[in-house]
Design a protein around this motif. Structure first.
Motif, short mmCIF file in Angstrom:
data_model
loop_
_atom_site.label_atom_id
_atom_site.label_comp_id
_atom_site.label_asym_id
_atom_site.label_seq_id
_atom_site.Cartn_x
_atom_site.Cartn_y
_atom_site.Cartn_z
N GLN A 263 62.47 39.39 26.05
CA GLN A 263 61.45 38.44 25.62
C GLN A 263 60.20 38.74 26.44
O GLN A 263 60.27 38.89 27.66
N ARG B 233 51.05 35.30 17.00
CA ARG B 233 51.00 34.57 18.27
C ARG B 233 50.86 33.07 18.04
O ARG B 233 50.04 32.61 17.26
N SER C 21 55.70 38.14 26.91
CA SER C 21 54.57 37.25 26.64
C SER C 21 53.75 37.77 25.46
O SER C 21 53.62 38.98 25.27
N SER C 22 53.22 36.87 24.68
CA SER C 22 52.42 37.25 23.50
C SER C 22 51.01 37.62 23.92
O SER C 22 50.04 36.94 23.60
N ASP D 297 56.57 33.14 23.39
CA ASP D 297 56.77 34.57 23.59
C ASP D 297 57.20 35.24 22.29
O ASP D 297 57.46 34.57 21.29
N GLY E 52 52.10 42.31 27.09
CA GLY E 52 53.45 42.19 26.56
C GLY E 52 53.72 43.23 25.49
O GLY E 52 54.81 43.81 25.44
#
Length: 154
Positions: free
Chosen positions: A23, A73, A25-26, A78, A30
């Motif tokens: 997983q 997003r 971060s957006s 995430d 990431g």
């Protein structure tokens, strides 16, 4: 009466599939990490970075991850990357939380992706996915999660 031991060897079972999940971060960072981690995981599984299948999967991952952080997003949420390897193929999946934004799919569920104008600076990513993937698509995993996936034969 005692049964004699079998004279034939047991049937070998196929090699287990390998799985990887992360997983991220957006964010642009990431998305970059997704590409790098998929490349490293494939190498850990024995697929060299220079192998055509690895290059194809890294390009597909880069496109899916970039789309997840750009179009999929949701603030504070995430995105997820999954990778699985079997004896015949590798599958990459990228999930995000924007089920209302689906990519144009090649199977007719949505209008097929068409090339952008020559002067456009974007819009060619899914054409690359279509060129590299054996199959690809999108599915809604839940009310809040969509997954874009692609498979590449070994």
């Amino acid at each position: 009466m005692i049964n004699p031991s079998p004279t034939t060897a047991p049937t070998p079972t196929p090699a287990p599939a390998h799985h990887f999940r992360i997983q991220l971060s957006s964010t642009r960072r990431g998305a970059r990490l997704a590409r790098l981690l998929v490349e490293q995981q494939l190498e850990d599984w024995g697929l060299p970075r220079t192998a055509p299948v690895t290059r194809a999967l890294v390009a597909i991952t880069a496109e899916f991850a970039a789309n997840a952080v750009t179009h999929g997003r949701t603030p504070g949420r995430d995105f997820e990357v999954r990778l699985s390897l079997t004896a015949s193929q590798v599958r990459v999946e990228v999930s995000d939380t924007r089920t209302d934004r689906l990519p144009p799919l090649p199977d007719g569920a949505n209008p097929a992706a068409s090339p952008p104008p020559d002067t456009a600076t974007g819009g060619r990513g899914l054409l690359l996915v279509e060129a590299f993937a054996t199959r690809w698509g999108c599915e809604q995993r839940s009310k809040f999660v969509k997954t874009v996936w692609a498979e590449v034969c070994l």
